[in-house]
Design an enzyme around this catalytic site. Structure first.
Site, PDB file in Angstrom:
ATOM      1  N   ASP A  11      41.514   5.083  15.736  1.00 36.38           N
ATOM      2  CA  ASP A  11      42.238   5.725  15.108  1.00 36.38           C
ATOM      3  C   ASP A  11      41.505   7.111  14.652  1.00 36.38           C
ATOM      4  O   ASP A  11      40.381   6.920  14.006  1.00 36.38           O
ATOM      5  CB  ASP A  11      42.817   5.274  13.726  1.00 36.38           C
ATOM      6  CG  ASP A  11      43.933   4.225  14.257  1.00 36.38           C
ATOM      7  OD1 ASP A  11      44.450   4.069  15.338  1.00 36.38           O
ATOM      8  OD2 ASP A  11      44.182   3.354  13.249  1.00 36.38           O
ATOM      9  N   ASP A 130      56.289   1.013  18.045  1.00 36.00           N
ATOM     10  CA  ASP A 130      56.042   0.316  17.017  1.00 36.00           C
ATOM     11  C   ASP A 130      57.243  -0.430  16.701  1.00 36.00           C
ATOM     12  O   ASP A 130      58.441  -0.230  16.670  1.00 36.00           O
ATOM     13  CB  ASP A 130      55.705   1.214  15.713  1.00 36.00           C
ATOM     14  CG  ASP A 130      54.339   1.769  15.654  1.00 36.00           C
ATOM     15  OD1 ASP A 130      53.558   1.172  16.628  1.00 36.00           O
ATOM     16  OD2 ASP A 130      54.405   2.959  15.501  1.00 36.00           O
TER      17      ASP A 130
END
Lengths: 259, 202
Positions: A11, A130
């Protein structure tokens, strides 16, 4: 025989690697280019960069990271996060990424998948999903719903249907992230992964929940995933990729054992 | 100088960086004059076969590449789609390629076997001939593939390696000065860089 892929996920926010739990409490854990090189040398099969830079104006920082990574490592890598337009895709691919992943932008405008596949080829387009378990209902027959904004916004779309639609639209791969499992280190969401993997013909990368090598074994066998995303279990040196791969290799999972 | 043929079918930056890394700098060749000036060529590419042929024909590179390969006998390495373009014909769009190697391109079809299409990820080579591209290569190495179509060579003597995915398919070939690999050497770690080095050293 094709091997299963082990993929560290970084990330990145404003050019630095961070790690948070359930998209919160992010802390700085290093330079993404240096980390990519370490994982490249350690046997990563691919690397995923997820740009969590909040401001769209600061996206150039990520493009610079992508450019440096492309000069440094010679394995495939993908970039996701904040990809909204064909132009965003083009910037990332021309900077040297192999693939680009679209997530919430595709939920809002599914045509971005088909346009991206048409312009750059299906093999470049990863559909990031997601997903949260919400229980089976008439609207969400599989019980798994698509969410965005790190799990805060429910989209009223069934994950199983969305995976099939994404393939139909031209996605070349699915990166399937369970928001419920993300950051828990308790293992991947096997039921969800098996459900999606069995329903599509394109490869599926399982994401969210990896804490121990057994978790990868489970998701690559029972979960039928083609690849497994890992983050904290390698970012903090708990395991090396070589340890994970030899664990899998000893149990009959085909991996790229030498590099 | 090695020229990497640019015809707008995919990013060439990684191929160029890989040649930089092995100490054999390569330049991007995007027009007829640039291709004509190269003594060695790489034909990369990802995407659709018939779209690639259309682009190469409309910008004049198709004829120039034919001259380079058939008349000047320039060594050329096709990668992925670039390899498939060297064949006689592809099912993808039903069009003819360069026809430099006797081969056909077909789509993977696994009705029974439950295998993914595209064939995406790391796989091995069953090396048939290690005199050229595969000189000094460890047979246990893995290479990165991403493709939905595969090539079938008419002459087994042209096959450098095969790879197992459902059935075996041709993952690398050589016919005279014409080389092709289905995998991406520029994305296949040290093993892939070694193959590019072997090509650069030819």
């Amino acid at each position: 025989m094709l091997s299963k892929r082990i993929i560290p996920c970084l990330d990145v926010r404003e050019g630095r690697t961070t790690k948070g739990v359930k998209f919160k409490n992010n802390i700085d854990i290093g330079d993404p280019v240096e980390m990519a090189l370490l994982y490249y040398e350690a046997g990563a099969d691919e690397i995923v960069f997820y740009d969590i830079t909040a401001s769209h104006e600061k996206r150039d920082i990520m493009i610079d990271v992508v450019r440096k990574v492309a000069e440094t490592i010679f394995i495939p890598f993908s970039v996701g996060g904040g990809i909204r337009t064909l132009e965003d895709m083009r910037d990332v691919l021309l900077a040297g990424a192999e693939k680009v992943s679209v997530n919430s932008a595709a939920v809002k405008d599914p045509e971005i998948i088909s346009k991206g596949a048409e312009a750059f080829g299906s093999q470049c387009i990863v559909l990031g999903m997601d997903v949260k378990y919400v229980g089976k209902s008439e609207k969400i027959p599989s019980g798994y719903e698509i969410v965005i904004n790190g799990g805060r916004t429910y989209m009223g779309i069934d994950a199983l249907k969305w995976a099939k639609d994404g393939q139909q639209l031209g996605a070349g791969e699915i990166c399937l992230n369970s928001i419920d499992a993300d950051g828990t280190k308790d293992g991947y969401e096997l039921t969800l992964t098996e459900l999606i993997s069995s329903a599509v013909d394109i490869p599926v990368i399982a994401s969210g929940g990896a804490g121990r090598p057994e978790h990868l074994y489970d998701v690559l066998t029972a979960g039928k995933a083609d690849a497994a995303l890992i983050a904290s279990m390698v970012h903090y040196g708990t395991y090396t990729i070589a340890e994970i791969k030899s664990f899998l290799d000893e149990r009959g999972v085909k991996v790229r054992a030498s590099w | 100088m090695i020229g990497i043929v640019d015809y707008n079918m995919g990013n060439l930056r990684s191929v160029q960086k890989a040649f930089d890394r092995i100490g054999a700098p390569a330049k991007i060749a995007a027009n007829i004059d640039a291709v004509a000036a190269c003594r060695k060529l790489v034909l990369p590419g990802v995407g659709n076969f018939s779209k690639a042929v259309n682009i190469l024909k409309s910008n004049g590179l198709f004829d120039e590449l034919n001259r380079a390969v058939k008349i000047r006998k320039v060594p050329i390495l096709g990668i992925c789609l670039g390899m498939q373009l060297m064949a006689d014909f592809s099912e993808e769009g039903g069009v003819n390629g360069f026809g430099w190697i006797k081969a056909q391109v077909s789509r993977f079809s696994f009705s029974q076997k439950n295998l993914r299409v595209p064939h995406m990820g790391w796989n091995r080579l069953l090396i048939q001939n290690d005199n050229t591209l595969f000189k000094g290569i460890d047979p246990d190495n893995f290479y990165y593939f991403v493709h939905s179509y595969y090539i079938k060579c008419a002459n087994q003597g042209d096959v450098l390696s095969e790879t197992d995915y459902g059935n075996t398919f041709v993952s690398a070939f050589r016919h005279e000065n014409i080389y092709g690999c289905q995998f991406h050497p520029e994305k296949s770690h040290d093993a892939g860089l070694k193959i590019l080095k072997n090509f650069a050293d030819l």
